[in-house]
Structures are given as C-alpha cells and as structure tokens.
Design a protein around this motif. Structure first.
Motif, PDB file in Angstrom:
ATOM      1  N   ARG A  45       0.833  -1.207   0.000  1.00 26.31           N
ATOM      2  CA  ARG A  45       0.000   0.000   0.000  1.00 26.31           C
ATOM      3  C   ARG A  45       0.870   1.261   0.000  1.00 26.31           C
ATOM      4  O   ARG A  45       0.626   2.206  -0.770  1.00 26.31           O
ATOM      5  N   ASN A  46       1.910   1.273   0.842  1.00 29.33           N
ATOM      6  CA  ASN A  46       2.791   2.442   0.910  1.00 29.33           C
ATOM      7  C   ASN A  46       3.554   2.652  -0.391  1.00 29.33           C
ATOM      8  O   ASN A  46       3.745   3.787  -0.842  1.00 29.33           O
ATOM      9  N   LEU A  47       4.001   1.562  -1.002  1.00 28.10           N
ATOM     10  CA  LEU A  47       4.746   1.668  -2.262  1.00 28.10           C
ATOM     11  C   LEU A  47       3.846   2.156  -3.401  1.00 28.10           C
ATOM     12  O   LEU A  47       4.274   2.936  -4.252  1.00 28.10           O
ATOM     13  N   GLU A  48       2.602   1.689  -3.425  1.00 31.39           N
ATOM     14  CA  GLU A  48       1.678   2.132  -4.468  1.00 31.39           C
ATOM     15  C   GLU A  48       1.347   3.614  -4.309  1.00 31.39           C
ATOM     16  O   GLU A  48       1.194   4.336  -5.295  1.00 31.39           O
ATOM     17  N   ARG A  49       1.237   4.063  -3.063  1.00 27.32           N
ATOM     18  CA  ARG A  49       0.989   5.486  -2.833  1.00 27.32           C
ATOM     19  C   ARG A  49       2.178   6.322  -3.307  1.00 27.32           C
ATOM     20  O   ARG A  49       2.000   7.393  -3.887  1.00 27.32           O
ATOM     21  N   ALA A  50       3.382   5.819  -3.046  1.00 31.65           N
ATOM     22  CA  ALA A  50       4.583   6.573  -3.403  1.00 31.65           C
ATOM     23  C   ALA A  50       4.806   6.599  -4.917  1.00 31.65           C
ATOM     24  O   ALA A  50       5.152   7.636  -5.486  1.00 31.65           O
ATOM     25  N   THR A  51       4.601   5.458  -5.580  1.00 33.80           N
ATOM     26  CA  THR A  51       4.909   5.359  -7.010  1.00 33.80           C
ATOM     27  C   THR A  51       3.731   5.698  -7.904  1.00 33.80           C
ATOM     28  O   THR A  51       3.904   6.000  -9.082  1.00 33.80           O
ATOM     29  N   ASP A  52       2.530   5.604  -7.353  1.00 32.21           N
ATOM     30  CA  ASP A  52       1.293   5.851  -8.099  1.00 32.21           C
ATOM     31  C   ASP A  52       1.109   4.846  -9.239  1.00 32.21           C
ATOM     32  O   ASP A  52       0.468   5.153 -10.251  1.00 32.21           O
ATOM     33  N   VAL A  53       1.689   3.636  -9.088  1.00 35.14           N
ATOM     34  CA  VAL A  53       1.458   2.544 -10.032  1.00 35.14           C
ATOM     35  C   VAL A  53       1.208   1.265  -9.241  1.00 35.14           C
ATOM     36  O   VAL A  53       1.401   1.215  -8.024  1.00 35.14           O
TER      37      VAL A  53
END
Length: 421
Positions: free
Chosen positions: A90-98
C-alpha cells in the motif's frame, strides 16, 4: 493480479536482500517470470539491506529512486522479488502511483493463465484466494449492515469482515470440489495399481526440459516451449525399458525458487505421482550456471512433499550444450533434442528398478492363459517350459514386488503354484 492488455505492461523489477551475490541471478529469473506473464521489463533496481523496512521493504532513498525510474520509463507496474506485506504494498503504491506486486503474485498469475484442466484451474484459484485472504486490508471506514431480523441486529459487519467471510466461503467450496476430484483421481490410481507398473516421476526446475525428455523417451507429443511453466498439469505415459518391462513415466509441473506455499499445497493432489513414485528422475539443465542452487530448491520442495526418501536419479539434460561444470559420475547425461544418452537412461532406470524385483517360479495349468498373459504384460519372463507328463507350464520371471503381491492375490484359489528363488 496482472491484467493482460493489447500492449504489454511496462515493468520495473526490484530486488532487495542480504546476499548481494544473489541479486543478479534472482533478477534474471524474475525477468523471465515477468516476460512469461507478458510484461515488458524496462528496468531493474537492487539494494543490499541488513533489515527490510517495515513500511516499504527498501530504504527511503531507494523508494525515491524507484519513483524516478517509474516516471522516466513510463512503467505501469513494479515487481518485487520478495514477498510484500499489505502495508508495504500500500505504501509503495501510494509513493509510485502505479501497481505494485511481488514474485508470488506474479507466479500465481502465470499459473492462472496457463492452467488448462478443471482441476488445475480450481487449484490455482484456491491458491490465489489463500494468498489473498491474509492480505485483505480495510478499504472502507463505514460499517455496512447485513440482513436484519432476529439474531442479526447489532453493529453489523465491516466491509472488510464481509470480504473475508466471502473469501473463506469460496475457499471452502473450492476445497470441497477439489476433494471430489481427488477422490476420483484416487479411484483411477487404484485401478492403475491393479495393473501395477512401477511409476517413474520426472521432477525438476522449470524449463529444465522435462517434457522434451518425456517426448524423447516415450514418443509422446507434449507441449514444449522455451518458457517457464510450459507444463502445469501432470501427464502419464507408458515407457518400455530395454528389456521390455513397462513403467509409467509421469511429467509434472516445474519448480521454481520462492514458489508460493499456497501453490504447493493446492497442487499436492496433482503431484501425487511424485509422492507415490517408485523412482524420481530429477532433471536439471546441464548448461545452467545456477543448476546447483536450483537443485537445492527442487530438493527442498521434494522434502515438503515428503518425497525426499524415494530413490532419485539426477539426470542432466541439454548435454549437447556447453556444460557449466562437470557432471557427477552417479548421474545420467542426456540430450532430449538429439536423443543422445536416452537409451542409456532407460537402461539405468531398469537397473535401479531392478533392485526392487524378485525372481519367481510359477507353475500353472495350461488352461490358465489369463495368468500367463498377465505375467507377460507385468513382468520380465526369463524362461518358459512345459512338463510333458502333466502338461503344466513352468515360467521363471523377474517381477516388481508390488506386482508380485498382485499376482499372489490373482492366483489364490487356483491350481497355480508360486515360489521364489
């Protein structure tokens, strides 16, 4: 799961771990998995870490680097080589927006696309749901009521609880359907054991050439491709050894490192040929520089299947290619492509199975043609003669112990006499 579009999704691969020497090999294999899942690999990132970040697995600076690479390469998905927790994803998707997935999801996606049989599709769906269940996270903050009525009044279930309950119900239904399929499979297996040919199972790392070897040995026409997980469903074919002895040769799904535990559990029914085999042929790619590490992966999975005590012969395939290192003397070396060494492998199988055979002497009336025919199909007849006075046949044969037990049951109550040498 990865959705397939007309244009392949562009993927950025990420490795992080404590063994920096393993990074290149792991990323190479992850790239093959990504290509098999119809992704276009546009970049790679690696980070040597002593301890994974609870929030993002990799460090803050590496997350920023990944974000930059995602934008520069127009990547649509980031694939991590190791498992991610729901919070990390979840945190990585928020950061990368992919979209962010891990290796286990990628393998499950490949299996879902490749499964052909009803059992295979159900097994993959079960594995996907069991992988998903502990990773369901709260996406709704409101409480949603379920159906009212006496005994149901109260705060109701959160949407997360509803989702989890529905997934559990689906898992239970799939397990029930798979138990029914396993019951049918066991019945078919019992019928096969009534004509007890020894079972030889082909196992090995994915893309080692098991299906190609089976085609070369049996003349079968199994699907073969230079890709990971070309075979998902077990296939069994008859194989005649040099002496004429018949064995059942079983091709199985290829193994891979970091194979999701959910898949191993789901496919245990399909892999029963391995657990119940009389001999295992561990097929390895002779030209693979990673073959030692990958052999250990196969051995660990065999141990998980409780098949590590079964007699095993290491078979190095693709010996027509340059060898990465010398082949051990207690193994066989073949080329499924050129058939070099295939006949010798058959003789080696016969030698290893021969240690399980016994020599019997069977005396039977000439009218017992059914028993004689069965013996010729299921044993190696060494000699046959008849007594001129009694007309009785005397047959000396070498027979597998399981087959000998079946023969004993068959002749019980008849005029046939069986003795062992």
């Amino acid at each position: 799961m990865i959705l397939r579009e007309t244009q392949p999704e562009r993927a950025l691969l990420v490795w992080s771990g404590t063994d920096a020497h393993a990074a290149a090999g792991s990323l190479d294999e992850l790239a093959l998995l990504a290509t098999t899942a119809e992704l276009e690999v546009v970049g790679r990132v690696s980070q040597h870490i002593k301890r994974a970040s609870a929030a993002t697995r990799v460090g803050k600076g590496k997350v920023e680097e990944i974000c930059t690479l995602v934008k520069d390469s127009c990547a649509a998905v980031v694939v991590f080589d190791d498992p991610l927790t729901p919070a990390q994803r979840r945190n990585l998707e928020r950061a990368t927006d992919v979209k962010v997935v891990d290796r286990s999801q990628l393998i499950l996606d490949i299996f879902a696309a490749r499964a052909q049989t009803r059992a295979g599709k159900l097994q993959v769906e079960l594995a996907q749901l069991e992988y998903l269940l502990p990773r369901l996270t709260r996406h709704w903050t409101h409480l949603s009521r379920i159906s009212g009525g006496v005994g149901t009044r109260g705060p109701g279930e959160t949407q997360l609880e509803v989702d989890r309950r529905q997934v559990r119900e689906k898992i239970n239904k799939l397990k029930k359907r798979l138990r029914e399929i396993d019951r049918t499979r066991r019945l078919n297996r019992s019928e096969r054991e009534a004509v007890p040919f020894p079972v030889v199972a082909l196992v090995g790392y994915t893309n080692a050439g098991k299906s190609s070897l089976m085609n070369a040995m049996t003349g079968a026409d199994l699907y073969v491709a230079d890709q990971l997980f070309a075979t998902l469903d077990s296939t069994v074919r008859k194989l005649a050894l040099p002496s004429g002895q018949i064995v059942m040769l079983a091709d199985t799904v290829g193994f891979v490192s970091k194979l999701p535990h959910e898949l191993i559990e789901a496919f245990k029914g399909t892999l029963e040929h391995v657990a119940g085999a009389d001999l295992i042929l561990h097929v390895a790619d002779a030209a693979d520089p990673e073959r030692v590490r990958r052999a250990r992966v196969v051995e660990e999975i065999l141990e998980e299947l409780e098949a590590d005590t079964i007699p095993t012969l290491r078979v190095f395939n693709k010996c027509d290619l340059a060898l990465s290192e010398p082949v051990p003397c207690d193994s066989s070396c073949v080329s499924a492509l050129t058939r070099a060494g295939v006949d010798e492998l058959g003789a080696r199988i016969e030698e290893l199975l021969g240690k399980r055979e016994e020599t019997i002497v069977l005396r039977l009336p000439s009218v017992e043609g059914r028993v004689r025919a069965w013996l010729y199909r299921n044993a190696r007849v060494l000699e046959e003669g008849s007594d001129e006075e009694t007309g009785e046949l005397r047959i000396v044969a070498s027979i597998d112990r399981r087959a000998a037990g079946r023969l004993t049951s068959m002749i019980d109550g008849t005029a046939c006499r069986l003795s062992y040498r």
